[in-house]
Motif scaffolding. Structure first.
Motif, short mmCIF file in Angstrom:
data_model
loop_
_atom_site.label_atom_id
_atom_site.label_comp_id
_atom_site.label_asym_id
_atom_site.label_seq_id
_atom_site.Cartn_x
_atom_site.Cartn_y
_atom_site.Cartn_z
N GLU A 1 0.83 -1.20 0.00
CA GLU A 1 0.00 0.00 0.00
C GLU A 1 0.87 1.26 0.00
O GLU A 1 2.06 1.22 0.31
CB GLU A 1 -0.91 0.00 1.23
N PRO B 1 -4.39 4.11 7.86
CA PRO B 1 -4.55 3.66 6.47
C PRO B 1 -3.48 4.22 5.53
O PRO B 1 -3.21 3.62 4.49
CB PRO B 1 -5.95 4.16 6.09
N ARG C 1 -0.89 -1.69 9.94
CA ARG C 1 -1.82 -2.36 10.85
C ARG C 1 -1.48 -3.84 11.03
O ARG C 1 -1.97 -4.48 11.96
CB ARG C 1 -3.25 -2.22 10.32
N GLU C 2 -0.66 -4.39 10.11
CA GLU C 2 -0.28 -5.80 10.18
C GLU C 2 1.04 -6.00 10.92
O GLU C 2 1.50 -7.13 11.05
CB GLU C 2 -0.18 -6.38 8.77
N ASN D 1 -0.43 4.40 6.39
CA ASN D 1 0.77 3.67 6.78
C ASN D 1 1.85 4.60 7.36
O ASN D 1 1.51 5.57 8.03
CB ASN D 1 1.28 2.84 5.62
N ALA E 1 1.04 -3.79 5.50
CA ALA E 1 0.55 -2.50 5.97
C ALA E 1 0.92 -2.32 7.44
O ALA E 1 1.20 -3.30 8.15
CB ALA E 1 -0.96 -2.43 5.79
N VAL F 1 -5.60 2.77 13.09
CA VAL F 1 -5.48 1.91 11.91
C VAL F 1 -4.38 2.39 10.97
O VAL F 1 -3.71 1.59 10.32
CB VAL F 1 -6.83 1.86 11.15
N THR G 1 -10.84 -6.91 8.09
CA THR G 1 -9.67 -7.21 7.26
C THR G 1 -8.64 -6.09 7.36
O THR G 1 -7.44 -6.34 7.52
CB THR G 1 -10.09 -7.39 5.78
N GLN G 2 -9.11 -4.85 7.30
CA GLN G 2 -8.19 -3.70 7.36
C GLN G 2 -7.50 -3.57 8.70
O GLN G 2 -6.39 -3.06 8.78
CB GLN G 2 -8.95 -2.40 7.04
N THR G 3 -8.15 -4.03 9.75
CA THR G 3 -7.58 -3.89 11.10
C THR G 3 -6.96 -5.17 11.62
O THR G 3 -6.58 -5.25 12.79
CB THR G 3 -8.66 -3.43 12.09
N LYS H 1 -14.91 -6.02 5.73
CA LYS H 1 -13.86 -5.14 5.22
C LYS H 1 -13.11 -4.46 6.36
O LYS H 1 -11.87 -4.36 6.35
CB LYS H 1 -14.45 -4.09 4.28
#
Length: 503
Positions: free
Chosen positions: A207, A396, A350-351, A398, A348, A394, A466-468, A463
């Protein structure tokens, strides 16, 4: 099949015009073994190539020798004495010739000393190659070169490795700037280190804001090309009418305003690494030229008649889904598979939660160094609650979003300590999607509206989770819910979590 390989020299051309044999023709006509195929390398006097081939064919036919298979391969060299370009061309042509014939004969008479030297070095690395030369005094004779380069290399390789070890790139040092406390990032760095030691093309996926250019720089710094140039370009920012010139260069007079020759990024990075960020943004016509540059290891400047050889390692990157772009025809499939040799997928932010505390510390230190140029700004440090607040977000955008938010918080904090309140105030507020933005075209009436709502809720929850990375507290924030318990109730209502009665 017997194959003769020779450079085309000026003497060969001049003697042809006088209808006399020079070295190349003498070897072709007087060798004890007739040649079924003759491959000639030419780098100049192109207007004489066809006349020379016709003249040599006629001479061979009169001598009752094979004459049909004679080719002249164009050699795009930096100069007739430029060893790197001569070596690259000769090596490529020898390998092509060996695909059809395992026994090659190489002429050592025609060509510059640099051409002959590289022919010997590369030819000796192929055990079945033999060498011949021609002179007026001794005629055509086979040459015995009493040096076993393979054995010499094996004998000296250990000593060479030992003496050069101090100058080799250090993997750990090259990747020092990449934070990898989390397991997922440690795996990524391990793959990148392995790729760095090879010359394979690399495709970095991830991302926006995940640090793709930083990864490319680390791979270059840990590679054998570390002492050579590293060039980077954002393909999405290239003006469409200048893409060719910027990447491949142009000659003087190629277009209006081209008042001098320009080296493109490929030529600037010769011997080193070229980082193509957002490669998915390249126009299709430029993708074709990029593919040729990768396959042939040569480029053609805008307005030039001849190609030039380059030795560049490509590291490409994109945040776009190239598989989908290939399917829609927006990205060439052959280019994709050419680039996708060594794939690095950056996670990302968050991962990789375990990396956040160290990232915050490193980014704040960088910000503090910038603040030292402002005498009224003091060094900042993060409070414990600020770190905990950052861990709950989160991000997003990054690392890029984390840096800019932290920078604003440091600028606005009235005390040396950056608190959770400072970070929260520094976050950019994203507008929520209005109801008008949701398309209702796909809804057919009559319809069970509650079923439609549940479908939308289920899709949104999936969704958000998945994003978090499955974090319900953060997913609830993304959905605008009061807390994770409300999210849990939603999940039960749409069948994403078993209710008490189902247990």
């Amino acid at each position: 099949m017997a194959t003769l390989i020779s450079w085309l020299g000026k003497a060969d051309i001049d003697h042809m015009k006088l209808d006399h044999n020079a070295a190349l023709a003498s070897i072709a006509l007087k060798s004890a073994t007739p040649f079924d195929r003759i491959i000639i390398f030419g780098s100049a006097w192109e207007e004489d190539w066809e006349p020379y081939k016709a003249w040599l064919r006629k001479r061979l036919a009169v001598a009752n020798r094979p004459f049909q298979d004679i080719t002249i391969q164009r050699a795009s060299l930096t100069s007739p004495i430029h060893y790197p370009s001569i070596a690259r061309f000769t090596q490529r042509q020898l390998h092509k010739a060996l695909e059809q014939d395992s026994h090659l004969t190489i002429s050592l008479t025609s060509g510059t000393p640099a051409m002959i030297t590289m022919a010997v070095l590369l030819g000796k690395s192929i055990g079945s190659c033999r060498f011949v030369q021609s002179s007026e005094k001794h005629g055509v004779e086979e040459v015995d070169i009493p040096v076993d380069f393979a054995a010499e290399y094996q004998r000296s390789s250990l000593q060479a490795l030992q003496t050069s070890a101090a100058g080799m790139p250090k993997l750990d040092k090259a990747f020092d700037k990449i934070t990898a406390r989390s397991r997922v990032m440690q795996d990524v760095v391990d793959r990148a280190q392995r790729l760095a030691l090879t010359d394979a093309l690399v495709l970095v996926l991830g991302e926006t804001g995940t640090g793709k250019e930083l990864m490319a720089q680390a791979i270059h710094a840990a590679s054998p090309r570390a002492t050579k140039p590293f060039r980077a370009v954002n393909c999405g920012a290239l003006p469409e009418n200048l893409v060719d010139s910027i990447l491949f260069g142009h000659v003087k007079g190629a277009f209006t305003g081209a008042d001098k020759e320009h080296q493109g990024l490929f030529e600037q990075a010769d011997g080193g690494t070229l980082f193509l960020d957002e490669v998915g943004e390249l126009p299709l016509l430029v993708q074709v030229k990029l593919l040729r540059a990768l396959q042939q290891r040569e480029i053609t400047k805008v307005g030039a008649m001849q190609s030039e050889q380059v030795d560049v390692r490509i590291i490409a990157a994109t945040h776009r889904d190239l598989f989908e772009m290939v399917a829609t025809g927006d990205f060439r499939e052959d280019l994709f598979y050419r680039l996708a040799v060594g794939i690095i997928e950056l996670p990302a932010l968050r991962e990789r939660r375990d990396d956040l505390p160290e990232l915050l510390s490193l980014l704040l230190e960088e910000i503090n160094q910038q603040l030292t140029t402002h005498p009224q700004m003091s060094r900042k440090h993060l409070s414990e609650d600020a770190i905990n607040f950052a861990l709950e977000q989160v991000w997003p955008g990054n690392i890029r979003e984390l840096w800019s938010t932290l920078h604003r918080a440091a600028l606005w904090a009235n005390t040396p300590e950056v608190t959770a309140e400072n970070l929260q105030a520094a976050q950019l507020k994203r507008p929520r999607q209005s109801a008008d933005a949701l398309s209702l075209d796909s809804i057919q009436l009559p319809q069970d509206i509650q079923q439609v709502i549940d479908t939308i809720k289920k899709s949104a929850i999936e969704k958000a989770l998945t994003q978090t990375g499955g974090n319900k507290t953060q997913a609830a924030k993304l959905l605008g819910l009061a807390n994770h318990q409300t999210l849990a109730n939603w999940m039960k209502s749409v069948g994403l979590m078993p209710s008490q009665s189902d247990r």
